[in-house]
Design an enzyme around this catalytic site. Structure first.
Site, short mmCIF file in Angstrom:
data_model
loop_
_atom_site.label_atom_id
_atom_site.label_comp_id
_atom_site.label_asym_id
_atom_site.label_seq_id
_atom_site.Cartn_x
_atom_site.Cartn_y
_atom_site.Cartn_z
N ASP A 1 0.94 -3.33 12.99
CA ASP A 1 -0.38 -3.60 13.57
C ASP A 1 -1.30 -4.29 12.56
O ASP A 1 -2.21 -5.02 12.94
CB ASP A 1 -1.03 -2.30 14.02
CG ASP A 1 -0.14 -1.55 14.99
OD1 ASP A 1 -0.45 -1.54 16.18
OD2 ASP A 1 0.88 -1.00 14.54
N TYR A 2 -1.10 -4.02 11.27
CA TYR A 2 -2.00 -4.59 10.25
C TYR A 2 -1.50 -5.92 9.69
O TYR A 2 -2.14 -6.51 8.82
CB TYR A 2 -2.25 -3.56 9.14
CG TYR A 2 -2.72 -2.25 9.73
CD1 TYR A 2 -3.75 -2.24 10.67
CD2 TYR A 2 -2.09 -1.04 9.43
CE1 TYR A 2 -4.16 -1.07 11.28
CE2 TYR A 2 -2.50 0.14 10.03
CZ TYR A 2 -3.53 0.12 10.96
OH TYR A 2 -3.93 1.27 11.57
N GLN B 1 1.95 -2.23 5.55
CA GLN B 1 2.24 -0.83 5.87
C GLN B 1 2.64 -0.61 7.32
O GLN B 1 3.58 0.12 7.60
CB GLN B 1 1.03 0.02 5.49
CG GLN B 1 1.37 1.48 5.35
CD GLN B 1 0.33 2.20 4.52
OE1 GLN B 1 -0.84 2.26 4.89
NE2 GLN B 1 0.73 2.75 3.40
N GLU C 1 0.85 -1.19 0.00
CA GLU C 1 0.00 0.00 0.00
C GLU C 1 0.89 1.25 0.00
O GLU C 1 1.74 1.39 0.88
CB GLU C 1 -0.90 -0.03 1.24
CG GLU C 1 -1.87 -1.19 1.20
CD GLU C 1 -2.29 -1.68 2.59
OE1 GLU C 1 -2.12 -0.96 3.58
OE2 GLU C 1 -2.77 -2.84 2.67
N HIS D 1 -0.99 2.10 15.72
CA HIS D 1 0.30 2.42 15.10
C HIS D 1 1.43 2.28 16.11
O HIS D 1 2.49 2.86 15.94
CB HIS D 1 0.30 3.85 14.52
CG HIS D 1 -0.68 4.02 13.40
ND1 HIS D 1 -2.01 4.30 13.60
CD2 HIS D 1 -0.53 3.91 12.06
CE1 HIS D 1 -2.64 4.39 12.44
NE2 HIS D 1 -1.77 4.15 11.48
N GLU E 1 -4.10 -6.86 2.92
CA GLU E 1 -2.88 -7.46 3.47
C GLU E 1 -2.77 -8.96 3.21
O GLU E 1 -1.68 -9.47 2.91
CB GLU E 1 -2.78 -7.19 4.99
CG GLU E 1 -2.41 -5.76 5.35
CD GLU E 1 -3.57 -4.77 5.21
OE1 GLU E 1 -4.72 -5.22 5.02
OE2 GLU E 1 -3.33 -3.55 5.28
#
Ligand code: TPP
Length: 805
Positions: free
Chosen positions: A552-553, A549, A496, A594, A527
């Site tokens: 956390d994701y 990115q 991304e 984040h 993701e």
């Protein structure tokens, strides 16, 4: 005879055409008999679990007709007929897999590691190097999670797209992987599994990317017991996918429908599908309706519990074997007695293959029973003769022994004679040690690469500096990626915002402009399929660097990392690999999503993937450089708050390499060993300065990688000196710090050298709160580290240190 039989057979002489049809009839019969006998093998206890491809045979025969060398399959447990049709699975192999035969020559799918019905071909030679994949028919290795095959399918298809776009990859060693991107990736899925998010994410991405993917849905109306009305809007996947249909030269899918019992229509549909897919390089979806499941879902239950009488009757009437038989007779292609003979022969062939597989499976185990029994005979001359004889008799009375039975017996005997000192006892102990080694190899090899390109074989190269030039961390990374993209044409970086703007932190700034949109590019926010895209690409000889990115994701991709990527080498016993590099950034920035650092979750879920936790971009770049020479998957977590910090620019950027699993001592000290990594390093350094001022000397160790962890056990050497240890990170209590503590105290034996209790410093158990104070009171700070270590020293030496607060 029907005119519309199969266009490819038009023009064939009748006898040749008949031969093709009867071969297909034979194959579907053999496959069906395999399913029927397979179920019996489970119900009589010879195999533990069975899930079979009955009812799906005919569609798979049709699909196999258009599957060429170089193509890839990414499918699921119903595809035995397809695997047989492409010559990758014999009936005997099938039964060997059902029994869990650990010899890969008997169970080439997984050497007994996966339950039967999980298929795959061999992409690698025995030494772990890639075979020529263009000259063989390929199947990526199945996994059980429904729709888990989808993300990887995207990557397998995208690889063709990439090879096609990239002329440099159309020669030399790359010809082993692709013929100018001509290959198609075939996907299969059950209708109920299309309810999964992974299906939709993949379909959307394939439509956006316009990749040569031929997707088949086997629609038998149920997911185990749950009917379509609870699975699919409008109860039809092709109906609701209509918005994806290509129109007026725009992008999208070609969507075709057929029926699972209609042989000529199935063959025609697949021919049409492959022509569009291969020639136009676009995705095609074939919805195969009216498929049956004659024995129900698996050996765990019967379908009479959930199918009503009408459905059961439909399944009988529209069984694809029955329907093909009728069609052959109606069209006078063969006689009733010819078909009877094929059916009878199939039963015999399957029965014989099953018997052979069972006897081959038992043979090595029985010979182990014999060897062990002969040792027991020798030992039965001593004081425990009666008991040992009884153990031997019991072992030999087991008609179908497994290795566990042998080990239970051997250990019983060795416990009895533990005080004896005889050559026979030594013999038996040696046998046990040898057996342990063999069983480790049988069940636990190849979690990581065992090839010449394994990480530990790559020599590190130190970073060099000609001057003191300082640059932002992100610039250092960009220089390094520039070097990588230039050096390795098979490398591509995507995620991304990675393309046009060069990443949210600008580590790729300008590189799309320099190398083109097909080397450095943006993806949708997806993701799981970014991960799958990378997995499939790397399985086909490319070297993707997939960006997630923010750390956390990664959770969105973690399932596929854990179930697919991490297990790939292991579940194929080294016959497939996917050296994906995952690039992400994390630990600490702002707010709940984040600032996470869920390291224990990652380390627990991803055994099989290397996990690098560099403290700065110099380290991160050094890891990328080493990983690209190796053939193992890895996750590199760049420290999120380090992109704008100044670092010295190495003169050999792109060339220096940092070995994994080697901690670095950043500060020598004598009172306490402080073990940490990543963003926590700077906090530790701050605390150490303050502790120094108060008379405490701390040895700071940066572990650098969580997997592998301190391969030379160097941390224990520091503890031998300080006799005290603190583990520190930003994960929750009992997370990453507990992992490190287990490694150092238990595995390295560090507990022996401790004079104080081991301590962990971690975040609060909740997620990090917003704002600078939110961070300060959620995550460990330099003050926290100071207090913990100071108080530890106060306890040790109350004469020297005084209580501060
Ligand atoms: C993620 C996940 N959830 C649940 C299961 C258990 N499970 C295995 S197969 C299956 C049904 C799949 O049905 P369908 O996709 O229609 O394929 P079919 O078995 O009918 O061919 C379920 C729920 C699983 N393997 N993975």
């Amino acid at each position: 005879m029907q005119e519309d039989v199969i266009s490819a057979t038009k023009g064939l002489k009748f006898e040749d055409f008949k031969q093709i049809v009867l071969n297909d009839f034979k194959l579907i019969n053999e496959s069906r008999q395999t399913s029927l006998l397979g179920r019996k093998e489970v119900l009589t206890g010879k195999a533990k679990f069975g899930i079979f491809g009955d009812g799906k045979e005919l569609a798979q025969v049709a699909m196999a007709k258009v599957f060429q060398n170089g193509d890839f399959r990414s499918g699921y447990y119903r595809d035995q007929t397809f695997m047989m049709a492409i010559g990758a699975l014999s009936i005997q192999n099938y039964f060997a897999g059902l029994y869990g035969h650990t010899d890969i020559s008997h169970d080439p799918m997984s050497a007994g590691r996966q339950m039967g019905g999980h298929f795959g071909t061999h992409s690698l030679n025995e030494d772990g190097t890639f075979k020529n994949l263009v000259n063989q028919k390929n199947s990526s290795a199945d996994i059980s999670p429904t729709a888990g095959q989808m993300p990887r399918l995207l990557g397998l298809a995208y690889a063709s797209h990439f090879y096609k776009k990239n002329e440099v990859l159309q020669k030399g060693k790359f010809l082993n992987f692709s013929n100018k991107g001509n290959e198609v990736a075939f996907g299969t899925i059950g209708d109920a599994s299309t309810s999964e998010g992974l299906f939709w994410e993949t379909i959307n991405a394939a439509g956006v990317l316009q990749v040569p993917m031929l997707m088949s849905v086997w629609d038998d109306g149920h997911g185990i017991s749950v009917p379509k009305k609870y699975q699919t809007t409008k109860e039809s996947i092709s109906e609701i996918l209509k918005g994806f249909q290509r129109e007026n030269g725009g992008n999208g899918f070609e969507i075709l429908k057929t029926k699972g019992w209609d042989y000529p229509h199935l063959c025609e549909t697949y021919e049409k599908a492959i022509t569009i897919c291969r020639e136009q390089h676009v995705p095609v979806l074939v919805h195969v309706e009216e498929v049956t499941q004659p024995q129900g879902h698996s050996t765990s239950g019967s379908h009479e519990r959930y199918k009503d009488a009408a459905r059961l009757q439909f399944e009988t009437d529209f069984d694809c074997l029955k329907k093909m038989r009728e069609w052959i007779l109606e069209n006078a292609i063969a006689t009733d007695s010819e078909l009877n003979k094929i059916e009878e022969d199939s039963k015999i062939a399957v029965r014989d293959a099953k018997t052979a597989a069972w006897s081959e499976y038992l043979k090595p185990i029985k010979s182990e029973v014999e060897v062990v029994s002969s040792f027991f005979n020798e030992l039965a001359n001593g004081s425990y003769a009666d008991v040992i004889n009884a153990i031997k008799t019991e072992l030999n009375s087991i008609k179908e022994p497994i290795r566990k039975d042998i080990l239970v017996a051997v250990k019983k005997v060795l416990r009895l004679i533990k005080s004896e000192n005889s050559p026979a006892r030594t013999q038996l102990t040696n046998w046990l040690n040898q057996s342990n080694a063999e069983n480790t190899e049988r069940y636990s090899s190849h979690l990581y690469s065992e090839s010449i390109q394994k990480i530990s074989n790559i020599s590190p190269v130190n970073a060099e500096y000609h001057d003191d030039k300082l640059v932002d961390g992100r610039e250092l990374l960009r220089e390094n990626f520039d070097f990588i993209l230039n050096k390795y044409p098979e490398t591509l970086i995507f995620g991304e915002d990675s393309g046009k703007i060069g990443g949210v932190n600008q580590g790729l700034e300008g590189l799309q402009l320099k190398y083109g949109e097909h080397r450095v590019f943006d993806t949708g926010i997806r993701e799981a399929t970014i991960m799958g895209q990378a997995i499939g690409l790397a399985m086909r000889g490319l070297r993707p660097i997939a960006e997630i990115q923010y750390l956390d994701y990664l959770l969105y991709a973690l399932q596929i990392m854990s179930d697919d990527l991490a297990t790939l080498q292991w579940r194929t016993k080294g016959m497939q690999k996917s050296p994906v590099i995952i690039r992400t950034r994390g630990h600490r920035l702002e707010g709940v999503w984040h600032s996470g650092s869920p390291m224990a979750m990652i380390v627990s879920a991803c055994r099989g993937i290397n996990v690098c936790v560099p403290r700065n971009m110099t380290q991160a770049a050094g890891f990328y450089n080493l990983l690209l020479e190796a053939d193992e998957p890895a996750l590199v977590i760049e420290p999120l708050n380090g992109y704008r910090l100044k670092e010295k620019l190495p003169s050999n950027i792109g060339e220096y390499k940092i070995q994994l699993g080697l901690p670095e001592i950043l500060n020598e000290g004598s009172d306490v060993t402080l073990v940490t990594y990543g963003s926590s390093i700077r906090i530790a350094q701050d605390a150490i300065k303050q502790l120094n001022e108060h008379g405490v000397s701390v040895e700071l160790i940066d572990i650098q990688t969580l997997l592998p962890f301190d391969i030379n056990h160097s941390i224990v050497d520091s503890i031998k000196k300080t006799n005290r240890v603190v583990f520190f990170d930003e994960d929750v209590p009992g997370g990453g710090t507990a992992y490190m503590m287990q490694k150092v105290l238990e595995e390295q034996g560090g507990y022996k050298y401790l004079d104080s209790k081991p301590i962990t410093i971690a975040s609060k158990a909740h997620r990090p709160a917003y704002g600078s104070d939110g961070d300060y009171f959620s995550k460990p700070s330099a003050e926290d580290v100071f207090d913990v270590i100071y108080n530890l020293m106060l306890e040790v030496n109350p004469g020297k240190f005084v209580k501060i607060y």
